[in-house]
Design an enzyme around this catalytic site. Sequence first.
Site, PDB file in Angstrom:
ATOM      1  N   VAL A   1       0.571  -4.947 -11.616  1.00  0.00           N
ATOM      2  CA  VAL A   1       1.163  -3.768 -12.249  1.00  0.00           C
ATOM      3  C   VAL A   1       2.491  -3.439 -11.569  1.00  0.00           C
ATOM      4  CG1 VAL A   1      -0.984  -2.743 -13.075  1.00  0.00           C
ATOM      5  CG2 VAL A   1      -0.184  -2.205 -10.771  1.00  0.00           C
ATOM      6  N   GLY A   2       3.065  -4.436 -10.885  1.00  0.00           N
ATOM      7  CA  GLY A   2       4.325  -4.209 -10.182  1.00  0.00           C
ATOM      8  C   GLY A   2       5.496  -4.649 -11.049  1.00  0.00           C
ATOM      9  N   ARG A   3       5.991  -5.867 -10.764  1.00  0.00           N
ATOM     10  CA  ARG A   3       7.054  -6.430 -11.569  1.00  0.00           C
ATOM     11  C   ARG A   3       6.700  -7.894 -11.811  1.00  0.00           C
ATOM     12  NH1 ARG A   3       8.297  -2.210 -12.795  1.00  0.00           N
ATOM     13  NH2 ARG A   3      10.172  -0.979 -12.396  1.00  0.00           N
TER      14      ARG A   3
ATOM     15  N   HIS B   1       3.685  -3.805 -20.517  1.00  0.00           N
ATOM     16  CA  HIS B   1       4.376  -2.959 -19.527  1.00  0.00           C
ATOM     17  C   HIS B   1       4.177  -1.483 -19.847  1.00  0.00           C
ATOM     18  CE1 HIS B   1       7.973  -2.859 -16.517  1.00  0.00           C
ATOM     19  NE2 HIS B   1       7.112  -1.901 -16.301  1.00  0.00           N
TER      20      HIS B   1
ATOM     21  N   GLU C   1       9.980 -10.255 -19.932  1.00  0.00           N
ATOM     22  CA  GLU C   1       9.488  -9.378 -20.982  1.00  0.00           C
ATOM     23  C   GLU C   1      10.530  -9.268 -22.100  1.00  0.00           C
ATOM     24  OE1 GLU C   1       8.523  -5.706 -19.027  1.00  0.00           O
ATOM     25  OE2 GLU C   1       7.321  -6.778 -17.542  1.00  0.00           O
TER      26      GLU C   1
ATOM     27  N   ILE D   1       1.145   3.927  -5.222  1.00  0.00           N
ATOM     28  CA  ILE D   1       0.248   3.361  -6.224  1.00  0.00           C
ATOM     29  C   ILE D   1      -0.918   2.650  -5.547  1.00  0.00           C
ATOM     30  CG2 ILE D   1       0.069   1.681  -8.105  1.00  0.00           C
ATOM     31  CD1 ILE D   1       3.011   2.311  -8.766  1.00  0.00           C
TER      32      ILE D   1
ATOM     33  N   ARG E   1       4.868  -4.271   4.261  1.00  0.00           N
ATOM     34  CA  ARG E   1       5.902  -4.738   5.191  1.00  0.00           C
ATOM     35  C   ARG E   1       5.477  -4.460   6.640  1.00  0.00           C
ATOM     36  NH1 ARG E   1      11.637  -4.464   3.841  1.00  0.00           N
ATOM     37  NH2 ARG E   1      11.796  -2.738   5.322  1.00  0.00           N
TER      38      ARG E   1
ATOM     39  N   LEU F   1       0.845  -1.207   0.000  1.00  0.00           N
ATOM     40  CA  LEU F   1       0.000   0.000   0.000  1.00  0.00           C
ATOM     41  C   LEU F   1       0.877   1.253   0.000  1.00  0.00           C
ATOM     42  CD1 LEU F   1      -3.150   0.301   0.061  1.00  0.00           C
ATOM     43  CD2 LEU F   1      -2.834   1.134   2.385  1.00  0.00           C
ATOM     44  N   GLY F   2       1.655   1.410  -1.063  1.00  0.00           N
ATOM     45  CA  GLY F   2       2.473   2.610  -1.224  1.00  0.00           C
ATOM     46  C   GLY F   2       1.695   3.657  -1.995  1.00  0.00           C
TER      47      GLY F   2
END
Lengths: 340, 319
Positions: free
Chosen positions: A255-257, A304, A286, A180, A200, A177-178
């Site tokens: 939508v992260g990595r 991406h 990718e 984004i 975290r 929950l940063g």
Amino acid sequence: MATKEEQPQALENKEEPKEDGELPLVVVLRPKSFNLPLEDRLQSHFHLLDPNDSPDESIESFLSRRAHSARALLCVGLTPLTADTLCLLPSLELVVGSSAGVEHIDLHECRRRGITVTGASAAFSEDAADYAVALLIDVLRRISAADRFVRGRLWPVKGEHPLGFKLGGKRVGIVGLGNIGSQIAKRLVAFGCSIAYNSRKKKPSIPFPYHANVWDLAANSDVLIVCCALTEDTHHIINKDVMTALGKEGVIINVGRGPLVDEKELVQFLVRGEIGGAGLDVFENEPDVPKELFKLDNVVLSPHCAVVTLESFAALQDLVMANLKAFFSNKPLVSLVQNE
Amino acid sequence: MATEDNEVEDPRPLVLIHNLPSFKLPLQDRLITHFRLFDSLASPEASSVRALICVGPTPVTADTLDHLPSLRLVVGSSAGLDHVDLAECRRRGIAVTNSGDAYSENVADYAVALLLDVLRRVSAADRFVRSGLWPQMGEYPLGCKLGGKRIGIVGLGSIGSEVAKRLVAFGCTVAYNSRNKKPSVMYPYYANVHDLAVNSDVLIVCCALTNETHHIINKDVLTALGREGVIINVGRGALVDEKELVQFLVQGEIGGAGLDVFENEPKVPKELFALDNVVLSPHLAVLTPESFEALNKVIIANLKAFFSNKPLLSPFQQE
């Protein structure tokens, strides 16, 4: 006061371009093919040291020769910044990242050397959040599948099209929950979703329920949206257990990595119908995308591009300039990287 | 004992299900606990039935009404009622209800989804990946940010309000046009659609189709909206001058469109198939299992209210 005739080159009200020799040094690390639209703006304020300008020389040689006293470095795109490179920059105090994630930067080594790192997620967070929501509604309501159905001339012939599912009332679990994640939560609340999260650490100022691990979050969610940073701890954070806990109707949005999700496992779950659907903007290798996914209508795929808008690139440029200027005027930095 | 059974009156009120063969009323079996149903205008019960359920776009015309001399209520199963001769119903003292709020959230979700898809090229990106172009072509064109866009809502009814609520959360600003200004609404009001278009980046069409709103989105409005403008239609196909819209799109005179409805469904103008800034959908905006449940509740509530002489739940009102 300067008039337009006297200072046709002035970019901002109060600043005047300095003599070239007085400009602060900034090392620029970028992939050869990557153009830097920001270059003009940077060059009026900083003296750029770009190894690509000296193609006959190795990066190591260039930096040793020219960058000894450079205090700041701009890391463009996902160019890795390793401990070896940092060794060549003894005066470095600041690394300015220009992408949403910073996993390509050796944060540990930066910390060890007392080097501050700024990130760019603030420039991208709204666009990334918009895209995450777009992927989610698309998976649930089958927007892209319907568009394919119509373009494939199937509407007159085939008549009906499978139903989608309502978004409101869904329990959405946000992994990370940063910047984004918070923007995503704000949007989905307006659609009538309920929000819970894993990070975290629990965040005292956040009203949403917190789950100490992703498995618990999955067990209590209909949807998981993955938007956390990629670190050693979060590699494959969405694994077989989590997918099983999420359940047969569950939807995963990433939508992260790519490596945040065990992709091989996800593909199996999707192909076997053991999970409800997925919206994926990122992949483990990718631009390779598992071909089994191309046949599935409950999957939405994207190259991406969650942050790729004109507006976010403009915001990124502003953010990079702001951090560099703040640093060289000894003012507080704008977007320090903090581990979520 | 048993011999008197067939004289016990069925307490359930009589209701006609009026539908074309291709349209089934979902969850019809739920209704029979409350109502006695029949489905043919030719049946002898047609002369005494007081309420009918009109399924999907099955037309209710003056001719239909001529078969139903006792009719006092038409219960629509859709949000729009352009297939019902409302003037004729009014003339005969027949009340009409629509699906009320049953679909509003679903349609609003869909409208927002179409808009996001057009601006951020979600379906086009999905096509790009599925066709194997990503490894070959690398980069993908820029999209446009949603936040900060000026949204013009054409018809601020139940659906329009839900759309507005969602888009505000994305950082958009909202303005609207309706038949009448709504005093309790905070968003800026424009008395005509042209003015709304001039001051908007996006038009979302969610009003009822009537004689006045036919082709309400015309060449003039499309021009006023501008080259970057986006149109989203989740109302009825005929609200938009489709021929004109196709021209604007093909000639690049408008930014893009998301269309769930068309003038001659299921026909979709083929010129649109080649365009990446257009998202097409086969009139699905309401369709989720959840909305059928909600619809059922609204239908039953309206009928029960009618048969107990209580106020109807969702009498049709034009926005």
